[in-house]
Write a protein that holds these residues in place. Structure first.
Motif, PDB file in Angstrom:
ATOM      1  N   MET B   1      17.940   8.927  -1.427  1.00  0.00           N
ATOM      2  CA  MET B   1      17.235   8.468  -0.335  1.00  0.00           C
ATOM      3  C   MET B   1      15.540   8.706  -0.724  1.00  0.00           C
ATOM      4  N   ALA B   2      15.048   7.530  -0.616  1.00  0.00           N
ATOM      5  CA  ALA B   2      13.562   8.000  -1.134  1.00  0.00           C
ATOM      6  C   ALA B   2      12.498   8.717   0.267  1.00  0.00           C
ATOM      7  N   LYS B   3      11.772   9.361  -0.349  1.00  0.00           N
ATOM      8  CA  LYS B   3      11.035  10.231   0.651  1.00  0.00           C
ATOM      9  C   LYS B   3       9.645   9.285   1.030  1.00  0.00           C
ATOM     10  N   ILE B   4       9.238   8.428   0.048  1.00  0.00           N
ATOM     11  CA  ILE B   4       7.863   7.674   0.266  1.00  0.00           C
ATOM     12  C   ILE B   4       8.559   6.452   0.699  1.00  0.00           C
ATOM     13  N   HIS B   5       7.928   5.806   1.653  1.00  0.00           N
ATOM     14  CA  HIS B   5       8.182   4.848   2.499  1.00  0.00           C
ATOM     15  C   HIS B   5       7.149   3.735   2.032  1.00  0.00           C
ATOM     16  N   GLY B   6       7.717   3.005   0.853  1.00  0.00           N
ATOM     17  CA  GLY B   6       6.611   2.003   0.319  1.00  0.00           C
ATOM     18  C   GLY B   6       6.956   0.605   1.155  1.00  0.00           C
ATOM     19  N   PRO B   7       6.251  -0.448   1.129  1.00  0.00           N
ATOM     20  CA  PRO B   7       6.074  -1.458   1.753  1.00  0.00           C
ATOM     21  C   PRO B   7       7.330  -2.582   1.553  1.00  0.00           C
ATOM     22  N   LEU B   8       8.150  -2.153   0.615  1.00  0.00           N
ATOM     23  CA  LEU B   8       9.238  -3.061   0.119  1.00  0.00           C
ATOM     24  C   LEU B   8      10.509  -3.067   1.044  1.00  0.00           C
ATOM     25  N   GLU B   9      11.244  -4.186   0.817  1.00  0.00           N
ATOM     26  CA  GLU B   9      12.757  -4.086   1.503  1.00  0.00           C
ATOM     27  C   GLU B   9      13.283  -3.608   0.313  1.00  0.00           C
ATOM     28  N   ASP B  10      14.728  -3.186   0.474  1.00  0.00           N
ATOM     29  CA  ASP B  10      15.394  -2.493  -0.342  1.00  0.00           C
ATOM     30  C   ASP B  10      15.639  -2.988  -1.882  1.00  0.00           C
ATOM     31  N   ASN B  11      15.953  -4.522  -1.485  1.00  0.00           N
ATOM     32  CA  ASN B  11      16.343  -5.238  -2.811  1.00  0.00           C
ATOM     33  C   ASN B  11      15.063  -5.571  -3.493  1.00  0.00           C
ATOM     34  N   GLU B  12      13.913  -5.817  -3.047  1.00  0.00           N
ATOM     35  CA  GLU B  12      12.793  -5.925  -3.464  1.00  0.00           C
ATOM     36  C   GLU B  12      12.560  -4.792  -4.143  1.00  0.00           C
ATOM     37  N   ARG B  13      12.529  -3.574  -3.502  1.00  0.00           N
ATOM     38  CA  ARG B  13      12.159  -2.161  -4.093  1.00  0.00           C
ATOM     39  C   ARG B  13      13.156  -1.963  -5.355  1.00  0.00           C
ATOM     40  N   LYS B  14      14.479  -2.334  -5.235  1.00  0.00           N
ATOM     41  CA  LYS B  14      15.212  -2.101  -6.633  1.00  0.00           C
ATOM     42  C   LYS B  14      14.626  -2.992  -7.583  1.00  0.00           C
ATOM     43  N   THR B  15      14.713  -4.182  -7.616  1.00  0.00           N
ATOM     44  CA  THR B  15      14.222  -4.950  -8.611  1.00  0.00           C
ATOM     45  C   THR B  15      12.737  -4.449  -9.282  1.00  0.00           C
ATOM     46  N   THR B  16      12.002  -4.403  -8.511  1.00  0.00           N
ATOM     47  CA  THR B  16      10.620  -4.060  -8.769  1.00  0.00           C
ATOM     48  C   THR B  16      10.626  -2.805  -9.592  1.00  0.00           C
ATOM     49  N   GLY B  17      11.226  -1.803  -9.045  1.00  0.00           N
ATOM     50  CA  GLY B  17      11.462  -0.502  -9.478  1.00  0.00           C
ATOM     51  C   GLY B  17      12.055  -0.490 -10.898  1.00  0.00           C
ATOM     52  N   GLU B  18      13.025  -1.492 -11.073  1.00  0.00           N
ATOM     53  CA  GLU B  18      13.718  -1.426 -12.515  1.00  0.00           C
ATOM     54  C   GLU B  18      12.585  -1.939 -13.614  1.00  0.00           C
ATOM     55  N   ALA B  19      11.819  -3.094 -13.036  1.00  0.00           N
ATOM     56  CA  ALA B  19      10.601  -3.230 -13.899  1.00  0.00           C
ATOM     57  C   ALA B  19       9.792  -2.450 -14.186  1.00  0.00           C
ATOM     58  N   LEU B  20       9.511  -1.700 -13.349  1.00  0.00           N
ATOM     59  CA  LEU B  20       8.434  -0.516 -13.487  1.00  0.00           C
ATOM     60  C   LEU B  20       8.940   0.543 -14.537  1.00  0.00           C
ATOM     61  N   GLN B  21      10.156   0.960 -14.067  1.00  0.00           N
ATOM     62  CA  GLN B  21      10.507   1.955 -14.945  1.00  0.00           C
ATOM     63  C   GLN B  21      10.758   1.641 -16.378  1.00  0.00           C
ATOM     64  N   ALA B  22      11.501   0.402 -16.604  1.00  0.00           N
ATOM     65  CA  ALA B  22      11.415   0.094 -18.184  1.00  0.00           C
ATOM     66  C   ALA B  22      10.148  -0.220 -18.710  1.00  0.00           C
TER      67      ALA B  22
END
Lengths: 155, 155, 155, 155, 155, 155, 155, 155, 155, 155, 155, 155
Positions: B1-22
């Motif tokens: 459960m994320a503490k920071i509430h960014g501006p994205l929907e869950d699925n958007e956050r998931k895809t974007t987060g994977e791109a950023l982490q990689a």
């Protein structure tokens, strides 16, 4: 067989080179741990800790480069590849995910305490082998011990 | 459960987060590989390659920080610890020891070619999920592709 | 009879002063040799060598001034006049006229190798006489050995 | 046989090259004499003279480099090696050891007077052979004559 | 009981801490004496002495901070309060009121002579207890001895 | 009919204006040729040549502006439009497409050789018409001839 | 009888000195006239004219100092006292009170036209007496003629 | 009998001089107290307090120098020697040893409160004696009161 | 009839304007007198006096501009033309020709003493008419009185 | 056959390369037209237009270099030779000779209007072929459209 | 009827203009709210929050100017007058008076959350109307979302 | 009940606080009005007015911050929220939409005239209550009256 002919005898080069290589691993992983905390820290002291950690990263990177270049200058090849760092590191690692500020302060203090302790051994080890390398290790230790105090003071 | 509430929907956050982490893993290891070459390179082109690699290190570090901070800003924890980088990296690694200048140029060109190719996939992946993250990935790709050209031109 | 009353005993001042004076001669001539090569070098590596040599000149000049001022601070008069330098120098001299780049790299490497070797003797010699002067000699040696590596790596 | 094909005819190059080479020797030795005084000066005016001499060193070094690079640009090899400078210099030399401030002022004034006089001859000599080199000699003379005034004003 | 856990053993910390604390007192009072002279000096050499003293103030303040922070980093509390400085100082004090320039030069030379002598004792004392603190004391001594020379040269 | 009333007689203005206008065309095209090579160069010396060319571009642009503004200051309109430059240029042009580093060095040396030769004619031509413009042409020639040497030295 | 022994013969010094002294008067009064206009200008072009005049003031002051110091360097005393300037100036003076922008532009253009014309005479006069002073007069004329163009272009 | 003849009548000088001297003591001791806290502070707010105190040190030092130089400019000798400061100071002193952050904030707020109050008296006292000194006292008070707010806000 | 409608009543403007105009004359002539001394000074203290005078010139010019712009901002036209300055100045003038350093110090001290005295009258005069102008006069007086001290201290 | 292997497919590279090459021609000629106006403009708005045009030149040059380097980074050779620019340019050209300020404003507005319109086409064209190049075109368009507004606002 | 002819069609201009105008209102009020908190914040985290808020003010002001200038560049008049901002703002306002640090952190996080959400709508809205404006909105969103993270992390 | 205990009595604080708060409103709205004009101005003087207005914005913002921080330092809460500014402002507002340059100059002159007049009242009001705040108001008035002159001069 080394290609660069540094100014040291073989045994001096061996002892000195081991001290430098181990320091390079310490400092690269220190910069990675500090960045990890810098990104994931939360809590009321976020700003102070976030900024303090970037000072630590700068210090770690500056001395990494100086010690690695010193290694090659004496004819020893530094190895700072990720697999080497991950394999050889003696730093305890922070957990993934958000890190509360007091947790970060504790991690930084403990990690620095270990690094500093190993640097002091290397300063002793190079006392008879290479005063130039020793001088660089002392300069690094000075800034690392200053960082250690600052994090410990925040506890 | 994320503490920071960014501006994205869950699925958007998931895809974007994977791109950023990689991307964070790619860039941290890029900086480590470039430093490894920066220290151990030899040959008549030593100075040019040594300096060019430090420009590459600066670029890799700058975008690492921007993308990792972007990750946490959208509520995804970046992981840049050494064991994570060593485990997830897709960069082929240079051998330990001295590296001849033409070998370094080949390694840098090939490594950059792979990184660039993965960044372009991530630019496509974030087109529908987060244009802000995409913009940061584009800015990184631009400088990485410029470096790729410069190393390839030296071949 | 010295006019400046430095902090050393007579025998300490004598040993230390000799180390400093000899270093001043080494470094002044190093700066002249490096400029001679900087102006007359030719070859495909002209730009790299030309620029690297100016870094070497800057290093030589900086430490010349620090060591000469250290000498007078301990009550020993440094002598850096051209006739003294030309008479006392132990650096092998480049030929007049154009100097091919590989020749320059060889000259710089060899000259630096000798200078570095003498600096290490002086570091040992001042260990019991003046730790402050020793510290300045160590700092000079560090940069000179770094330059030595860089020229040798170009070979 | 020159490798660099400068823009001058043979006789122009010969005359101009001699003027430049002699200037390089003058200026290198001027920088060495000024440093010698800078280190060994004593007396109530120590600070003023010590600082003024470093301005003179900077001027001498700047114009040495410009004139030596000009020489090679017209196809003449400058020679600034210590043995050449010591052998060809026309500057009267300060004694070794401490130098009283009024003595230093007198030395600097006299040495500059001689250098300036020789630069004016070279400006005349290059009037018909190379206006570009002449322009550099004029720029050097301007600063040297300004220094001459400042030291003479202190007498 | 120290709150900051520096890297030293108890006896090392005690010896080193005493050296650092005494240096802090020396340097704070040196900065106050130098400012006192900087303000009240008169005479033809006013400008040279006034400016030289401000360089000395900068040096004293810089090393005060470095040595005091070093003390706390090893777990020893520096004490730089006015009553402590006034009570512990070993610097002979200038008279109140206007100070003729030759008097100021004599005061500065003598005061620096004493400070330098005590720093050399501390460098020896820390040789076996803490090479990092010793390195900072050496760096301070180097600049203080340079200042001593410059004031003595003005006599 | 000129709107700006410069300080020259009609015939002086005519001769000087022609020299300045021709120099403007030379320098604009020099900047375009240098950029063309800067972008398309390949080969092991890529970095050295790429950077050296940008120094040349800066020099060409700086003197273009100074000479064009000088022209209008004496009442002559400079013409630096692309069609004028393309029509009047006397620089031999590099081929389109990739340019091997040795080819670029040869092109730069030859192009600079021609430009320098024309500048020397203009310096002679303005000797009787306008010493101020001549001084600007000399300053440009000095830097162009320095560049010529540097490229020729790389051959 | 001059105290400073510059490098010129008596008649050279006399002619050159007159040219420099007259230039000093021209430039001091130019700076005062330009400031007078800078303060009192009104009109729609206030900002452009106000700022352009301050560039002119900077130019006038810079060359005043260089030419006056050149005078004393050749053993001629410059005189820039207000009564000398007011008595010898050949600049037509603006009226007191507010000055309309077009009036200021006209004044600046005319004043600069006169100054420039006198500088060209002095450049001719010093051609046989002192090429160093001539070079400084040419450098001043270059910037003054540029300013003349800019004001005339605004008419 | 004062050697410097400042612009004030005797009684004006006396009143103004007392205000300036008392301010010098206040500010020197403020800088020493702030440094004492800067070094020995601990607690979660370490970084904020540590940095804020260094801004306070800078402010105290800057105004010390301005007010002390003002004193001598009006013919009154400032006295900033440690024994004078320790004897005359009205600042309550922090305890030796570690200082918890909330304690430091309280100390700083209280000390500043007292200093500010005395500065306002001095501003009133100099209203009839010297508006120039008053202006400097006002400028100091402004920054001290700003610091007071910042520390009080942290309580 | 003023074109600029400043914030003052007629009588306030008259009194304030006279104070500002008289200050402008004082400061312009101060800058000219200081430059005259800067160029023609001789003697052992040449360097100190030469440099100190340039600081005075900078101060005089800065406040000239601020006070003259203040005049026009309140609707009064400043007049800084050479004939006005020469006619209205109350500064005693140095003789033409070389000026011995002690003579220059005396001149500067006396001239500043007079200027400072007149500034204090103007500060009183504007107390009831314009506190903004008064504040600028106070700021100027502060720096002028500091300069007065420094020159008097050199006597 | 391209030597540099950029990250694009053949058809992507072709479309993108054409957009970049056409932009390079637009921007080089824009810099030449702007310089032509910068030099030859006259009229009351001379200063504003002259300075605004140099901002435009800086913008044009900066984006020329970025887009040309982008072209080669994707494996397309940019062509910026004068004959290419003169032949392919679509900018309407200013007349030779003096250019009245309102005429220049009209020319700049119209030329920018055309350039901007073509950049927007290229932004659309690269939407499917290369988002990195598109990002650079957008950045250029942003600054060009800002310049267009500023010139049009002056009409 | 717009006077500036931007590059957009009417409907594109309308949609884009509305997005830009609404952003200008958001950002102006964001800068005012942040300043209000910057001044009135109290609490132990005063310094961190006070400084963080000034970074936010700088970001808000920079993007206000860029977006407002973008609006006029496309022919739409931005309206940033206080009455417009007060009337149209959608930011919840802090209470007057002192604001506790945790309250300020909550306010900043919430206000930024709303602003960021509206920026993302505008990024979507301009996807089909103006990619240049969209790029500026993305750049603003990136920094605003980073600020949002930093404040939320402090909670 | 104020939390910050400033140095003033209650009635002093009340009067001073009202002056500061009203100034804050004046200056915030001045910055908004100036920006509004900065964006929407058109006409031949666009560039001059556009740039002059940004200088005004910088001045307004700088003094807003200083006066608001002064308010809180004396224990009064400044209120700079948009609704407060819009409600309390006494500045006449420019119309929305394009603003012709002469209209902007008239608006700026008139608005500044009103602001300046109110600042002078506040300078009088604080004469008996707080000289420190008065000094800040005087400093603001000085720059605002200078801006007023510059805009009025453009009329």
């Amino acid at each position: 067989m080394a290609k660069i002919h540094g100014p040291l005898e073989d045994n001096e080069r061996k002892t000195t080179g081991e001290a430098l290589q181990a320091s390079v691993v310490d400092l690269i992983d220190l910069s990675l741990v500090a960045k990890q905390c810098h990104w994931n820290v939360t809590g009321r002291s976020f700003r102070s800790v976030h900024l303090q950690l970037d000072e630590l990263v700068d210090i770690a990177r500056k001395h990494t480069d100086e010690l690695a270049e010193r290694a090659v200058a004496i004819g020893v090849n530094p190895d700072g590849r990720s697999v080497k760092v991950a394999g050889d590191t003696r730093l305890s690692q922070p957990d993934p995910g958000y890190l509360q500020d007091d947790k970060v302060i504790a991690v930084a203090t403990d990690v620095l305490s270990g690094v500093v302790s190993r640097f002091r051994e290397r300063i002793r080890a190079t006392d008879d082998t290479d005063l130039v390398s020793q001088d660089l290790l002392i300069a690094a230790a000075e800034e690392l011990e200053q960082q250690h105090w600052m994090f410990e003071a925040m506890r």
